[in-house]
Design a protein around this motif. Sequence first.
Motif, PDB file in Angstrom:
ATOM      1  N   ILE A 211     -22.750 -27.779 -16.856  1.00  0.00           N
ATOM      2  CA  ILE A 211     -23.064 -27.474 -15.799  1.00  0.00           C
ATOM      3  C   ILE A 211     -24.046 -26.227 -15.363  1.00  0.00           C
ATOM      4  O   ILE A 211     -24.439 -26.284 -14.355  1.00  0.00           O
ATOM      5  N   THR A 212     -24.250 -25.267 -16.369  1.00  0.00           N
ATOM      6  CA  THR A 212     -24.550 -24.481 -16.035  1.00  0.00           C
ATOM      7  C   THR A 212     -26.207 -24.511 -16.691  1.00  0.00           C
ATOM      8  O   THR A 212     -27.495 -23.736 -15.547  1.00  0.00           O
ATOM      9  N   ILE A 213     -26.480 -25.683 -17.713  1.00  0.00           N
ATOM     10  CA  ILE A 213     -27.856 -25.439 -17.827  1.00  0.00           C
ATOM     11  C   ILE A 213     -28.396 -26.259 -16.303  1.00  0.00           C
ATOM     12  O   ILE A 213     -29.561 -26.399 -15.933  1.00  0.00           O
ATOM     13  N   ALA A 214     -27.846 -27.310 -15.650  1.00  0.00           N
ATOM     14  CA  ALA A 214     -27.949 -27.921 -14.558  1.00  0.00           C
ATOM     15  C   ALA A 214     -28.546 -27.561 -13.661  1.00  0.00           C
ATOM     16  O   ALA A 214     -29.250 -26.957 -13.103  1.00  0.00           O
ATOM     17  N   LEU A 215     -27.476 -26.422 -12.921  1.00  0.00           N
ATOM     18  CA  LEU A 215     -27.714 -25.670 -12.182  1.00  0.00           C
ATOM     19  C   LEU A 215     -28.892 -24.743 -12.436  1.00  0.00           C
ATOM     20  O   LEU A 215     -29.824 -23.439 -11.579  1.00  0.00           O
ATOM     21  N   GLY A 216     -28.987 -23.878 -13.796  1.00  0.00           N
ATOM     22  CA  GLY A 216     -29.768 -22.921 -13.861  1.00  0.00           C
ATOM     23  C   GLY A 216     -31.137 -24.244 -13.850  1.00  0.00           C
ATOM     24  O   GLY A 216     -31.887 -22.754 -13.011  1.00  0.00           O
ATOM     25  N   TYR A 217     -31.334 -24.687 -14.228  1.00  0.00           N
ATOM     26  CA  TYR A 217     -32.711 -25.749 -14.009  1.00  0.00           C
ATOM     27  C   TYR A 217     -33.286 -26.120 -12.447  1.00  0.00           C
ATOM     28  O   TYR A 217     -34.062 -26.105 -12.393  1.00  0.00           O
ATOM     29  N   ALA A 218     -32.045 -25.554 -11.783  1.00  0.00           N
ATOM     30  CA  ALA A 218     -32.609 -26.060 -10.200  1.00  0.00           C
ATOM     31  C   ALA A 218     -32.836 -25.081  -9.957  1.00  0.00           C
ATOM     32  O   ALA A 218     -33.565 -25.014  -8.861  1.00  0.00           O
ATOM     33  N   SER A 219     -31.510 -23.927 -10.238  1.00  0.00           N
ATOM     34  CA  SER A 219     -33.241 -22.846 -10.010  1.00  0.00           C
ATOM     35  C   SER A 219     -33.548 -22.236  -9.916  1.00  0.00           C
ATOM     36  O   SER A 219     -34.885 -21.432  -8.964  1.00  0.00           O
TER      37      SER A 219
END
Length: 448
Positions: A211-219
Motif C-alpha cells: 500500500i505505501t509503495i503504491a501510494l508513494g510511487y503514485a505521488s
Amino acid sequence: MTTPVRRAGVFAILCTLALAVPLGGPWVGIVIAAAIVVGAFAVTDGPLFDLLAYPGDYEDGRLYGLITFALAAVALGIVAVTTSMSVAVFVGTVLLIGYGNLAEQIARRRTDDDVLRSGAFCLVATGGAVVGQTLTHEFTDSIGPLESVASTFPAMIFLGASGALLAALLRDVLLSHDDPIVMLAVGLLCWLLAELEPTLTTAGIVAALAITIALGYASYALETASIAGMLTGILLGLLTIVLGGYGWFVVLISFFGIGGLSSKFRYEQKTELGVAEDNNGARGSGNVLGNAAVAIVAVLGYAASSATLFPGDPDPNLFLFAFTGSVATAMSDTLSSEIGSVFETPRLITTLEPVEPGTDGGVTWQGEIAGLAGAAVVGGISYALFPEVTAVGAAIIVAAGIVGMTVDSLLGATLEGNVLGNQGVNFLATLSGALICALLVLSFAMLG
C-alpha cells in the motif's frame, strides 16, 4: 565491471565480516575491524587503493572512506554489545548498507531511472538485513531454532524495510561516501523500532509495504513528490500503519493526498505570482518532514506508551490527539497557502497591511476558509475512524488545526527568513497544533 561496482562489491564482502560478531564474539569483530583500519592506513596507492578509494580519497592519498566506514561499524557494534540493542540489529544494519549499495551500483550501470535505482537499493538492502538478522539468531540461538526465527520473520522484514527506506532517503540527500552516517542512523532507527516490539504477520507487513509503495510511487508519478519526498512518505506511511494502524494511516495519507494535489491548484497562476512550489510542485523530503515529523513522533509515542516503555504509563489516546492535531495543522496551513495565494492581495497577519503575494505571514480570507475546511476534513475523518474521538474531540482537532495554522502565519510574519526557515516554521506550527489538541483533550477529561 566498472570501478564503482567493484568497490561496492568489496565493501559488501567486508560488511559480511560483521557475522564474525555473533560467530566469535565482539572481540573477534574488533580485531577484524582494527585490521581493516590498519590496512586502510597502509595502502596509499596502487591497484588496491584505486579499487577502494572514493574520489575524495585521492587528494590526501588515504582511504578515509573505508576507515570511517569501519569505525562507524565498530561504534555501532559497541552500542550493540553494551546496550539493549541486539547484535542481530547490528549485523542486519551493516549488511543492509553493504549489499544495498552494491545493488544500487549495479542498477546505476544498467539504467538512468532514479526510481529503479532506489528500488534496487531498498529491495536488496531489505533482503540483506533479513538475512543478517536470521543468521545472527541462528548463530547465537537467541530465539531458538529456525521455526522460532520464522515467527519473527515479519518483524525482521519491518526492520529491514524501514532501515532500507531511511538509508535510501539519506543517500539521496547526502553524498555516496557518507555511508558511515547512514549506517549509524539506520542502526539507531532499527534499535528503536525493535524496542517497540511491533506485533506483525507476514501478510500484514506485505500489505503495508504494498500500500505505501503504491501510494508513494503514485505521488511521484503525479509529480506531487520528488524521489526523496516519495521515500520519506513511504517510510512514514509504513511506520504509521505498523505502529498506529490503518486509521492513523488514512488520516496521514489524507494530508499527503489533498495537500499534494492542492499544490497543483492554479499552478501556472501561482508561478506567475512567484508563489508556486519549486520542482513543478513536487514536494521534497524537507517539506514532508517539516509537516509530518511531529505526527510520526506521536505515532512512536503511541507505540511506546502501548508497550509501557514510558514511565508513568501515559494515556495512549493523548498521542492519538497529538497526531490528529498536528495533521490538522499541516492540512489547514497547506490548503490556506496553496489556495489562498491565488486570490486577493494578502494582508500581513500582524498588522493587516496589504503585502505582496508570497510574503511570509500574508493571509487572505479565502485562504483562512480553505484552512478551516482542511482542519474540518481531518476532524471528520478522525471522528469516523476512531471511537475515542467524540464530537467534542473532533471539534478540538479542528480548533487545534486552526490554531496551528495561525501560529504558522505569525511565525512567518515575525521569524521566518531571519531566524527560521520554512520547514522550521512548519515544524513549530504542527508542534503547536499537536500540543494544543492534547492539552485541550486532557483538560476536558479532567473537567469531566
